[in-house]
Design an enzyme around this catalytic site. Structure first.
Site, mmCIF file in Angstrom:
data_model
loop_
_atom_site.group_PDB
_atom_site.id
_atom_site.type_symbol
_atom_site.label_atom_id
_atom_site.label_comp_id
_atom_site.label_asym_id
_atom_site.label_seq_id
_atom_site.Cartn_x
_atom_site.Cartn_y
_atom_site.Cartn_z
ATOM 1 N N VAL A 60 11.643 51.798 14.054
ATOM 2 C CA VAL A 60 10.959 50.804 13.232
ATOM 3 C C VAL A 60 11.263 49.366 13.651
ATOM 4 O O VAL A 60 10.540 48.444 13.265
ATOM 5 C CB VAL A 60 11.324 51.013 11.749
ATOM 6 C CG1 VAL A 60 12.725 50.518 11.434
ATOM 7 C CG2 VAL A 60 10.305 50.362 10.824
ATOM 8 N N TYR A 61 12.302 49.135 14.451
ATOM 9 C CA TYR A 61 12.643 47.769 14.840
ATOM 10 C C TYR A 61 11.521 47.164 15.684
ATOM 11 O O TYR A 61 11.221 47.625 16.783
ATOM 12 C CB TYR A 61 13.941 47.729 15.646
ATOM 13 C CG TYR A 61 15.195 48.079 14.861
ATOM 14 C CD1 TYR A 61 15.204 48.130 13.471
ATOM 15 C CD2 TYR A 61 16.392 48.341 15.526
ATOM 16 C CE1 TYR A 61 16.356 48.448 12.767
ATOM 17 C CE2 TYR A 61 17.550 48.663 14.830
ATOM 18 C CZ TYR A 61 17.528 48.715 13.451
ATOM 19 O OH TYR A 61 18.676 49.034 12.767
ATOM 20 N N ALA A 62 10.924 46.121 15.128
ATOM 21 C CA ALA A 62 9.837 45.405 15.802
ATOM 22 C C ALA A 62 8.749 46.367 16.276
ATOM 23 O O ALA A 62 8.221 46.244 17.380
ATOM 24 C CB ALA A 62 10.367 44.569 16.962
ATOM 25 N N ASP A 63 8.444 47.334 15.409
ATOM 26 C CA ASP A 63 7.342 48.259 15.669
ATOM 27 C C ASP A 63 7.499 48.989 17.000
ATOM 28 O O ASP A 63 6.535 49.169 17.749
ATOM 29 C CB ASP A 63 6.017 47.495 15.635
ATOM 30 C CG ASP A 63 4.797 48.405 15.612
ATOM 31 O OD1 ASP A 63 4.923 49.538 15.103
ATOM 32 O OD2 ASP A 63 3.740 47.980 16.111
ATOM 33 N N GLY A 64 8.732 49.389 17.297
ATOM 34 C CA GLY A 64 8.982 50.143 18.520
ATOM 35 C C GLY A 64 9.312 49.307 19.732
ATOM 36 O O GLY A 64 9.761 49.844 20.753
#
Length: 326
Positions: A60-64
């Site tokens: 989920v960090y920065a949308d992958g």
């Protein structure tokens, strides 16, 4: 660099883990302070140079895009066998049904997507990022077991939940002969110590390795209350965790500063040394937005607090509302 076993495993990890939430494409997330790939790579390279072999990220960090950046950098700078790579699953990765959580569908799908972004065929540690209140824990634990048996993860871990939930998951795995959690990534630092009530004793009893996140309280342990940064001004998660108790917590921050001044060392040494001296803690997860921050953190490994200093740091703490296990 010093290396320790992760909990009750034979896996050697550096005593500091580099958290990769700071890396990614800012436009793909809600944190404007995160670093793009060009600014991230020198930090990753420096981490490897000083002996850090443990890297933690999440789908989920920065949308992958955090996974993509760390994957490309590690491929360029290190041998895969030298690295202990950890990622997490739970957060929403797509809109609509089945776009988040810990269902079998989500776990089996998301591990493959994470591996593709990371550019590897396995992760060393696959962690559930939160508790999923909508999925039976039996379904989650069996799916994680299958991920391990498929060779896509070597170990599994958990993060940010109540102790009763963690114990239930451990029990379910043991009951069915499934893979057991080896680590707990929980919220623990000098101004948030609620994990000491139940989670830390549980991890000690079950020989679980603890890898605390936010060990510096998003930087609040390192600066005076009058000082601000882009992150402190824009990070709503930091504000949610610490603003309500800022006045009380400031007394602890001042005590950290006093002990650091007495020894002539940076405050980060005090904050990390306190964690590193706690039983069950394997490796605090440190974030860095420049190379100097990382270099300062390494110095904590050679500093030891006296018993009297530990008492001095802890005596000002007051109970906080639980944050993290949501």
């Amino acid at each position: 660099m010093k290396y320790v076993k992760l909990g009750n495993t034979g896996l050697d990890v550096s005593q500091l883990c580099l958290g990769c939430m700071s890396f990614g494409v800012a436009e793909r997330w809600h944190h404007p302070w995160i670093l793009d790939e060009e600014r991230s790579r020198p930090i990753i390279k420096k981490a490897l140079e000083v002996g850090i072999n443990f890297f933690d990220t999440a789908n989920v960090y920065a949308d992958g895009t955090s996974e993509e950046i760390i994957g490309r950098a590690l491929k360029d700078y290190a041998s895969r066998d030298e690295i202990v790579l950890a990622t997490k699953v739970h957060g929403r990765m797509q809109q609509g049904p089945n776009g988040a959580g810990l269902s079998r569908k989500a776990i089996i799908s998301e591990i493959d997507k994470s591996l593709k972004r990371l550019g590897t065929d396995y992760v060393n540690l696959y962690q559930i990022h939160r508790w999923d209140y909508t999925t039976p824990i039996e379904e989650t634990m069996e799916a994680l077991h299958d991920v391990v048996k498929a060779g896509k993860a070597r170990y599994i871990g958990a993060s940010a939940m109540y102790a009763w939930q963690f114990l239930k998951a451990i029990h379910v795995a043991e009951k069915h002969g499934w893979t057991r959690f080896v680590s707990m990534q929980n919220h623990l630092n000098l101004i948030y110590r609620e994990e000491e009530r139940e989670m830390m004793p549980l991890c000690k009893e079950e020989k679980i390795g603890v890898i605390p996140y936010s060990p510096l309280a998003s930087g609040r342990l390192l600066r005076d209350c009058s000082e601000t940064t882009l992150r402190s001004e824009t990070d709503y998660m930091q504000k949610k965790k610490y603003d309500a108790t800022a006045d009380i917590d400031q007394l602890v921050v001042e005590r950290v500063a006093a002990i650091a001044d007495k020894h002539g060392i940076p405050r980060i040494h005090i904050a990390l040394a306190w964690l590193l001296q706690k039983e069950s803690v394997s490796a605090p997860i440190i974030g860095a937005t420049n190379v100097d921050q990382l270099q300062e953190a390494i110095g904590a490994l050679s500093f030891t607090l006296s018993p009297e200093e530990i008492v001095s740091l802890e005596e000002l703490y007051v109970p906080h509302h639980v944050v993290g296990a949501v």
